[in-house]
Scaffold this active site. Structure first.
Site, PDB file in Angstrom:
ATOM      1  N   ARG A 160      -0.478  -2.222  -9.086  1.00 27.35           N
ATOM      2  CA  ARG A 160      -1.167  -3.252  -8.291  1.00 27.35           C
ATOM      3  C   ARG A 160      -2.507  -3.647  -8.940  1.00 27.35           C
ATOM      4  O   ARG A 160      -3.471  -3.955  -8.250  1.00 27.35           O
ATOM      5  CB  ARG A 160      -1.415  -2.789  -6.840  1.00 27.35           C
ATOM      6  CG  ARG A 160      -0.155  -2.486  -6.046  1.00 27.35           C
ATOM      7  CD  ARG A 160       0.658  -3.738  -5.795  1.00 27.35           C
ATOM      8  NE  ARG A 160       1.683  -3.529  -4.792  1.00 27.35           N
ATOM      9  CZ  ARG A 160       2.927  -3.115  -5.055  1.00 27.35           C
ATOM     10  NH1 ARG A 160       3.308  -2.861  -6.298  1.00 27.35           N
ATOM     11  NH2 ARG A 160       3.809  -2.971  -4.082  1.00 27.35           N
ATOM     12  N   SER A 229       2.480  -4.658   2.432  1.00 26.45           N
ATOM     13  CA  SER A 229       1.710  -3.396   2.429  1.00 26.45           C
ATOM     14  C   SER A 229       0.223  -3.724   2.502  1.00 26.45           C
ATOM     15  O   SER A 229      -0.279  -4.503   1.693  1.00 26.45           O
ATOM     16  CB  SER A 229       1.955  -2.623   1.141  1.00 26.45           C
ATOM     17  OG  SER A 229       3.303  -2.305   0.991  1.00 26.45           O
ATOM     18  N   GLU A 325      -4.826  -2.959  -0.391  1.00 25.31           N
ATOM     19  CA  GLU A 325      -4.193  -3.787  -1.423  1.00 25.31           C
ATOM     20  C   GLU A 325      -4.535  -5.251  -1.133  1.00 25.31           C
ATOM     21  O   GLU A 325      -4.722  -6.063  -2.041  1.00 25.31           O
ATOM     22  CB  GLU A 325      -2.676  -3.561  -1.356  1.00 25.31           C
ATOM     23  CG  GLU A 325      -1.895  -4.399  -2.322  1.00 25.31           C
ATOM     24  CD  GLU A 325      -0.395  -4.352  -2.055  1.00 25.31           C
ATOM     25  OE1 GLU A 325       0.192  -3.273  -2.158  1.00 25.31           O
ATOM     26  OE2 GLU A 325       0.164  -5.416  -1.758  1.00 25.31           O
TER      27      GLU A 325
HETATM   28  N1  EPU Z   1       7.262   6.066   5.259  1.00 27.02           N
HETATM   29  C1  EPU Z   1       7.059   6.706   6.448  1.00 27.02           C
HETATM   30  N2  EPU Z   1       6.595   5.962   7.499  1.00 27.02           N
HETATM   31  C2  EPU Z   1       6.349   4.645   7.397  1.00 27.02           C
HETATM   32  C3  EPU Z   1       6.545   3.988   6.170  1.00 27.02           C
HETATM   33  C4  EPU Z   1       7.004   4.729   5.098  1.00 27.02           C
HETATM   34  O1  EPU Z   1       7.278   7.916   6.589  1.00 27.02           O
HETATM   35  O2  EPU Z   1       5.955   4.052   8.404  1.00 27.02           O
HETATM   36  C5  EPU Z   1       7.810   6.836   4.125  1.00 27.02           C
HETATM   37  C6  EPU Z   1       9.242   6.391   3.793  1.00 27.02           C
HETATM   38  O3  EPU Z   1      10.177   7.070   4.579  1.00 27.02           O
HETATM   39  C7  EPU Z   1       9.348   6.750   2.335  1.00 27.02           C
HETATM   40  C8  EPU Z   1       7.937   6.537   1.824  1.00 27.02           C
HETATM   41  O4  EPU Z   1       7.084   6.561   2.957  1.00 27.02           O
HETATM   42  O5  EPU Z   1       9.685   8.106   2.178  1.00 27.02           O
HETATM   43  C9  EPU Z   1       7.776   5.230   1.065  1.00 27.02           C
HETATM   44  O6  EPU Z   1       8.168   4.149   1.901  1.00 27.02           O
HETATM   45  P1  EPU Z   1       8.884   2.816   1.317  1.00 27.02           P
HETATM   46  O7  EPU Z   1       9.981   3.202   0.393  1.00 27.02           O
HETATM   47  O8  EPU Z   1       9.194   1.953   2.483  1.00 27.02           O
HETATM   48  O9  EPU Z   1       7.834   2.128   0.398  1.00 27.02           O
HETATM   49  P2  EPU Z   1       6.236   2.013   0.471  1.00 27.02           P
HETATM   50  O10 EPU Z   1       5.655   3.041  -0.442  1.00 27.02           O
HETATM   51  O11 EPU Z   1       5.768   2.027   1.867  1.00 27.02           O
HETATM   52  C10 EPU Z   1       6.113   0.388  -1.587  1.00 27.02           C
HETATM   53  C11 EPU Z   1       5.433  -0.908  -1.910  1.00 27.02           C
HETATM   54  C12 EPU Z   1       6.194  -2.061  -1.278  1.00 27.02           C
HETATM   55  C13 EPU Z   1       7.612  -2.068  -1.827  1.00 27.02           C
HETATM   56  C14 EPU Z   1       8.271  -0.720  -1.525  1.00 27.02           C
HETATM   57  C15 EPU Z   1       9.634  -0.580  -2.142  1.00 27.02           C
HETATM   58  C16 EPU Z   1       3.070  -0.399  -2.181  1.00 27.02           C
HETATM   59  C17 EPU Z   1       1.694  -0.493  -1.595  1.00 27.02           C
HETATM   60  N3  EPU Z   1       4.055  -0.889  -1.429  1.00 27.02           N
HETATM   61  O12 EPU Z   1       6.014   0.558  -0.180  1.00 27.02           O
HETATM   62  O13 EPU Z   1       5.547  -3.271  -1.650  1.00 27.02           O
HETATM   63  O14 EPU Z   1       8.377  -3.116  -1.252  1.00 27.02           O
HETATM   64  O15 EPU Z   1       7.458   0.364  -2.049  1.00 27.02           O
HETATM   65  O16 EPU Z   1       9.534  -0.380  -3.512  1.00 27.02           O
HETATM   66  O17 EPU Z   1       3.222   0.079  -3.294  1.00 27.02           O
HETATM   67  C18 EPU Z   1       3.860  -4.783  -0.885  1.00 27.02           C
HETATM   68  O18 EPU Z   1       3.171  -4.414  -1.852  1.00 27.02           O
HETATM   69  O19 EPU Z   1       3.451  -5.645  -0.077  1.00 27.02           O
HETATM   70  C19 EPU Z   1       5.150  -4.161  -0.655  1.00 27.02           C
HETATM   71  C20 EPU Z   1       5.887  -4.417   0.425  1.00 27.02           C
END
Ligand code: EPU
Length: 344
Positions: A160, A229, A325
């Site tokens: 990012r 995010s 972010e």
């Molecule tokens: N999780 C929770 N609770 C929640 C949300 C997530 O326990 O409320 C856990 C999930 O179960 C998982 C982990 O956290 O084990 C990661 O969650 P997820 O795979 O949904 O991805 P994220 O880390 O929350 C990132 C990016 C997203 C991207 C996804 C998929 C960042 C800041 N965000 O989200 O990007 O779509 O991975 O690759 O890196 C964005 O930047 O706007 C965005 C949506």
């Protein structure tokens, strides 16, 4: 150049904040960009489709909305090269490539925003970052009044992050992103949810699954105003990670190439008891705690206050600092996190 005065940005920011700018200009050619002086640019904010910007004061600064359009494809034996103008919509560009048989961006389908904004924060999802496919970025420098190309390495891409968000912030505009795609396509399907697709795996199947995953987890900004995010996933050292992991063995984490560990901000927020939490017309999404929603507030400062509250809760429970972010925009331009109290 098209210019509007006393213009409401409500439909131009995905948090739906009804803020007014005294002036917004829409440069659509290099000649029109050259009409913008470095002084004017320095007190303006460059807005793509407003999907990662939060207007958090009573009015907005002068807005420059780059509106150059067009896509050009060239081809060699091994590669496709695609030059895309900054004003093109990102998801439509991804669809365009897949329909033309140019593969690589399928994991980045449905990310809101414009092509010109994509390198700024190096958009990434489902195991891919846009920097994986960027050959070079064409940039219009307001002080020099000319176009400069930045190679992939010169863009200093990180998670990012890029030079456009740091040293070059406010000094010019990305006019075109120049992509290079290998004709020999390699699927990236290691992400949980993509790893069980039937073989032979196709770019179209990855794209459909990505769209399905995003639609299931991430709220549609037109229905529930949000900017995806809100915070970055924090990256910590092994020394910070080890005791945390010992205390919370089920905590999700991702080992980085340099030995650091990326934690899941959504998990940290949920474990802090904030999933679904609401205050002053804004709240934490019920399915994805990393997404903040503007349910019914007309003031971006309420979202800032919520984000500061979340940072405090996560800090108190895990001793981890969450960094936004989303970019915070005040009356005179972008605010630093210390201006908003989100620096702890
Ligand atoms: N999780 C929770 N609770 C929640 C949300 C997530 O326990 O409320 C856990 C999930 O179960 C998982 C982990 O956290 O084990 C990661 O969650 P997820 O795979 O949904 O991805 P994220 O880390 O929350 C990132 C990016 C997203 C991207 C996804 C998929 C960042 C800041 N965000 O989200 O990007 O779509 O991975 O690759 O890196 C964005 O930047 O706007 C965005 C949506």
């Amino acid at each position: 150049m098209k210019i509007r005065t006393n213009f409401s940005l409500q439909t131009l920011n995905s948090f739906n904040v009804p803020v007014i700018t005294a002036e917004i200009c829409f440069p659509s050619t290099l000649q029109e960009l050259a009409e913008i002086t470095a002084e004017k640019a320095a007190s303006s904010y460059i807005l793509g489709e407003g999907t990662n910007s939060l207007f958090c004061q009573e009015s907005a600064p002068t807005i420059i909305k780059p509106s150059l359009m067009g896509i050009e494809i060239t081809e060699s034996d091994k590669n496709f090269k695609v030059k895309v103008a900054c004003g093109q919509n990102w998801h439509e560009f991804v669809l365009f490539c897949i329909n033309k048989g140019i593969f690589g961006l399928e994991n980045l389908a449905l990310i809101p925003g414009s092509v010109g904004a994509a390198p700024v924060q190096n958009i990434g999802a489902y195991g891919i970052e846009v920097s994986n496919f960027i050959d070079y970025v064409s940039w219009f420098d307001f002080a020099e009044q000319k176009q400069i190309n930045f190679s992939n390495e010169e863009c200093r891409f990180g998670y990012r992050e890029s030079i456009f968000k740091q040293a070059l912030n406010g000094k010019g505009i990305i006019t075109h992103v120049n992509f290079k795609f290998a004709k020999a396509w390699q699927p990236e399907n290691r992400y949980h949810g993509l790893n069980d697709l039937p073989t032979p795996i196709t770019p179209q199947a990855i794209m459909s699954k990505v769209i399905q995953l995003r639609q299931a987890k991430l709220p549609e900004p037109k229905e529930l105003p949000n900017a995806g995010s809100f915070f970055k996933n924090p990256i910590v050292t092994e020394a910070v990670f080890k005791p945390l992991h010992h205390q919370y063995p089920t905590m999700p984490y991702y080992l980085q190439e340099n030995g650091a560990i990326k934690l899941a901000a959504g998990w940290l927020i949920e474990q802090s008891g904030l999933k679904g939490y609401r205050q002053r017309g804004v709240g934490v999404h019920e399915n994805q705690a990393l997404v903040l929603i503007n349910y019914e507030s007309k003031q971006g400062e309420n979202i800032v206050a919520l984000s500061v509250y979340i940072q405090e809760k996560v800090m108190a429970k895990f001793n981890i600092k969450l960094v936004p972010e989303v970019r915070f925009i005040g009356v005179n331009g972008e605010l630093s996190s210390s201006d908003t109290g989100s620096e702890s």
